[in-house]
Design a protein around this motif. Structure first.
Motif, PDB file in Angstrom:
ATOM      1  N   ARG A 187       5.471 -98.345  40.991  1.00  0.00           N
ATOM      2  CA  ARG A 187       6.389 -97.945  39.934  1.00  0.00           C
ATOM      3  C   ARG A 187       7.660 -97.347  40.532  1.00  0.00           C
ATOM      4  N   THR A 188       8.700 -97.312  39.736  1.00  0.00           N
ATOM      5  CA  THR A 188       9.957 -96.686  40.133  1.00  0.00           C
ATOM      6  C   THR A 188      10.263 -95.554  39.161  1.00  0.00           C
ATOM      7  N   ALA A 189      11.084 -94.619  39.610  1.00  0.00           N
ATOM      8  CA  ALA A 189      11.461 -93.489  38.757  1.00  0.00           C
ATOM      9  C   ALA A 189      12.817 -92.972  39.201  1.00  0.00           C
ATOM     10  N   CYS A 190      13.558 -92.436  38.258  1.00  0.00           N
ATOM     11  CA  CYS A 190      14.850 -91.835  38.570  1.00  0.00           C
ATOM     12  C   CYS A 190      14.720 -90.329  38.358  1.00  0.00           C
ATOM     13  N   ALA A 191      14.660 -89.596  39.462  1.00  0.00           N
ATOM     14  CA  ALA A 191      14.522 -88.141  39.389  1.00  0.00           C
ATOM     15  C   ALA A 191      15.896 -87.510  39.197  1.00  0.00           C
ATOM     16  N   GLN A 192      15.997 -86.623  38.223  1.00  0.00           N
ATOM     17  CA  GLN A 192      17.247 -85.893  37.992  1.00  0.00           C
ATOM     18  C   GLN A 192      16.959 -84.422  38.284  1.00  0.00           C
ATOM     19  N   VAL A 193      17.498 -83.949  39.396  1.00  0.00           N
ATOM     20  CA  VAL A 193      17.134 -82.626  39.904  1.00  0.00           C
ATOM     21  C   VAL A 193      18.378 -81.837  40.293  1.00  0.00           C
ATOM     22  N   ALA A 194      18.161 -80.590  40.677  1.00  0.00           N
ATOM     23  CA  ALA A 194      19.263 -79.719  41.086  1.00  0.00           C
ATOM     24  C   ALA A 194      19.961 -80.285  42.320  1.00  0.00           C
ATOM     25  N   PRO A 195      21.242 -80.004  42.492  1.00  0.00           N
ATOM     26  CA  PRO A 195      22.000 -80.566  43.619  1.00  0.00           C
ATOM     27  C   PRO A 195      21.419 -80.252  44.994  1.00  0.00           C
ATOM     28  N   ASP A 196      20.723 -79.114  45.135  1.00  0.00           N
ATOM     29  CA  ASP A 196      20.174 -78.748  46.443  1.00  0.00           C
ATOM     30  C   ASP A 196      18.687 -79.086  46.571  1.00  0.00           C
ATOM     31  N   ALA A 197      18.140 -79.861  45.648  1.00  0.00           N
ATOM     32  CA  ALA A 197      16.709 -80.193  45.679  1.00  0.00           C
ATOM     33  C   ALA A 197      16.381 -81.106  46.855  1.00  0.00           C
ATOM     34  N   SER A 198      15.188 -80.931  47.400  1.00  0.00           N
ATOM     35  CA  SER A 198      14.716 -81.783  48.494  1.00  0.00           C
ATOM     36  C   SER A 198      14.095 -83.058  47.930  1.00  0.00           C
ATOM     37  N   SER A 199      13.804 -83.995  48.821  1.00  0.00           N
ATOM     38  CA  SER A 199      13.138 -85.229  48.396  1.00  0.00           C
ATOM     39  C   SER A 199      11.753 -84.930  47.837  1.00  0.00           C
ATOM     40  N   ALA A 200      11.072 -83.937  48.421  1.00  0.00           N
ATOM     41  CA  ALA A 200       9.749 -83.556  47.927  1.00  0.00           C
ATOM     42  C   ALA A 200       9.845 -83.012  46.504  1.00  0.00           C
ATOM     43  N   GLU A 201      10.888 -82.245  46.222  1.00  0.00           N
ATOM     44  CA  GLU A 201      11.065 -81.704  44.872  1.00  0.00           C
ATOM     45  C   GLU A 201      11.417 -82.812  43.885  1.00  0.00           C
ATOM     46  N   ALA A 202      12.213 -83.778  44.343  1.00  0.00           N
ATOM     47  CA  ALA A 202      12.529 -84.920  43.477  1.00  0.00           C
ATOM     48  C   ALA A 202      11.263 -85.704  43.152  1.00  0.00           C
ATOM     49  N   LEU A 203      10.416 -85.912  44.170  1.00  0.00           N
ATOM     50  CA  LEU A 203       9.159 -86.629  43.955  1.00  0.00           C
ATOM     51  C   LEU A 203       8.253 -85.861  42.998  1.00  0.00           C
ATOM     52  N   ALA A 204       8.166 -84.546  43.180  1.00  0.00           N
ATOM     53  CA  ALA A 204       7.294 -83.726  42.331  1.00  0.00           C
ATOM     54  C   ALA A 204       7.737 -83.757  40.872  1.00  0.00           C
ATOM     55  N   SER A 205       9.031 -83.977  40.633  1.00  0.00           N
ATOM     56  CA  SER A 205       9.523 -83.968  39.254  1.00  0.00           C
ATOM     57  C   SER A 205       9.102 -85.203  38.469  1.00  0.00           C
ATOM     58  N   VAL A 206       8.658 -86.259  39.176  1.00  0.00           N
ATOM     59  CA  VAL A 206       8.309 -87.504  38.470  1.00  0.00           C
ATOM     60  C   VAL A 206       6.919 -88.034  38.815  1.00  0.00           C
ATOM     61  N   ALA A 207       6.225 -87.428  39.794  1.00  0.00           N
ATOM     62  CA  ALA A 207       4.961 -88.029  40.256  1.00  0.00           C
ATOM     63  C   ALA A 207       3.868 -87.002  40.522  1.00  0.00           C
ATOM     64  N   LYS A 208       3.763 -85.983  39.681  1.00  0.00           N
ATOM     65  CA  LYS A 208       2.671 -85.025  39.843  1.00  0.00           C
ATOM     66  C   LYS A 208       1.353 -85.665  39.420  1.00  0.00           C
ATOM     67  N   PRO A 209       0.208 -85.164  39.966  1.00  0.00           N
ATOM     68  CA  PRO A 209       0.120 -84.094  40.959  1.00  0.00           C
ATOM     69  C   PRO A 209       0.273 -84.624  42.383  1.00  0.00           C
ATOM     70  N   LEU A 210       0.898 -83.807  43.222  1.00  0.00           N
ATOM     71  CA  LEU A 210       1.000 -84.108  44.648  1.00  0.00           C
ATOM     72  C   LEU A 210      -0.038 -83.273  45.392  1.00  0.00           C
ATOM     73  N   ARG A 211      -0.496 -83.811  46.503  1.00  0.00           N
ATOM     74  CA  ARG A 211      -1.446 -83.061  47.338  1.00  0.00           C
ATOM     75  C   ARG A 211      -0.947 -83.100  48.778  1.00  0.00           C
TER      76      ARG A 211
END
Length: 239
Positions: free
Chosen positions: A129-153
């Motif tokens: 699947r694909t997703a478009c993460a919309q996050v804060a300007p200083d967000a990391s790639s991990a934070e972008a991933l967490a915003s659309v693909a929880k839960p992460l381990r």
């Protein structure tokens, strides 16, 4: 002059050659048996046309607005052997339905859980699947991933073990050439773990840990065969 029969001589020579060939086969078999890989989520960066293996981990990378990044679950020996995401890194297509917004950036993500051949025993990979993460300007790639693909381990070294709950268990475990899990710690080396936190993959080895015979192994086989040829030559000179 009575000619000496060569029959008694040929038998030991033939036996010697048979032993040498058998030894070469064992050495080659040992080289092939070394093939193994790791089952893990690798991290990729897209340029709009192709994928490049990330050199830093998703927790360290702070992507710009308009970046495309990918995650692929598969079994591979090292970063050079890793499978790429099976979707084009097309930011325009992935984020077409997510309009730009002030005070936020958009990061296009491709999440590819891989194939059934790479899945742990008893698990079935979810669909790509694909997703478009919309996050804060200083967000990391991990934070972008967490915003659309929880839960992460994650594991203790910050290596991504599961995205959206897949797989249910395991984290970068080593598997044999036939896909079965090997005994031992099941973890990449320290250098590999750093790269895995960086990009979830064992680093490529400098030596001969690949799936084929090493240079030293091939030299050993050559030496064995050379000894066999020398033995035959000496035997013929004595006839």
């Amino acid at each position: 002059m009575t000619r000496t029969s060569s029959a008694p001589l040929r038998s030991p020579v033939a036996a010697l050659l048979a032993v040498l060939l058998a030894a070469s086969g064992v050495l080659l078999g040992a080289g092939g048996a070394q093939a193994a890989g790791y089952r893990y989520w690798s991290f990729w960066e897209g340029d709009g046309k192709s994928w490049a293996y990330a050199t830093q981990g998703p927790s360290l990378v702070r992507p710009d607005d308009g970046t495309v990044q990918g995650f692929r679950f598969a079994v591979s020996e090292d970063s050079a052997d890793a499978d790429r995401p099976r979707h084009a890194p097309d930011f325009g297509a992935i984020c077409a339905d997510t309009p730009a917004k002030g005070g936020a950036k958009r990061v296009a993500l491709v999440i590819d859980p891989g194939t059934t051949e790479d899945a742990p025993a008893g698990e079935k990979p979810p669909a790509l699947r694909t997703a478009c993460a919309q996050v804060a300007p200083d967000a990391s790639s991990a934070e972008a991933l967490a915003s659309v693909a929880k839960p992460l381990r994650y594991d203790s070294s910050a290596m991504i073990c599961a995205i959206s709950g897949y797989p249910k268990s395991g984290c970068g475990e080593q598997v044999s050439g036939d896909g079965s899990k090997k005994d031992g710690s099941g973890k990449p080396t320290d250098d590999a773990s750093a790269s895995a936190s960086a990009s979830s993959a064992p680093a490529a080895d400098d030596g001969d840990s690949g799936g084929g015979p090493s240079a030293g192994l091939l030299l050993g086989i050559g030496a064995v065969l050379l000894l066999g040829v020398a033995a035959v030559f000496q035997a013929r000179r004595r006839r």
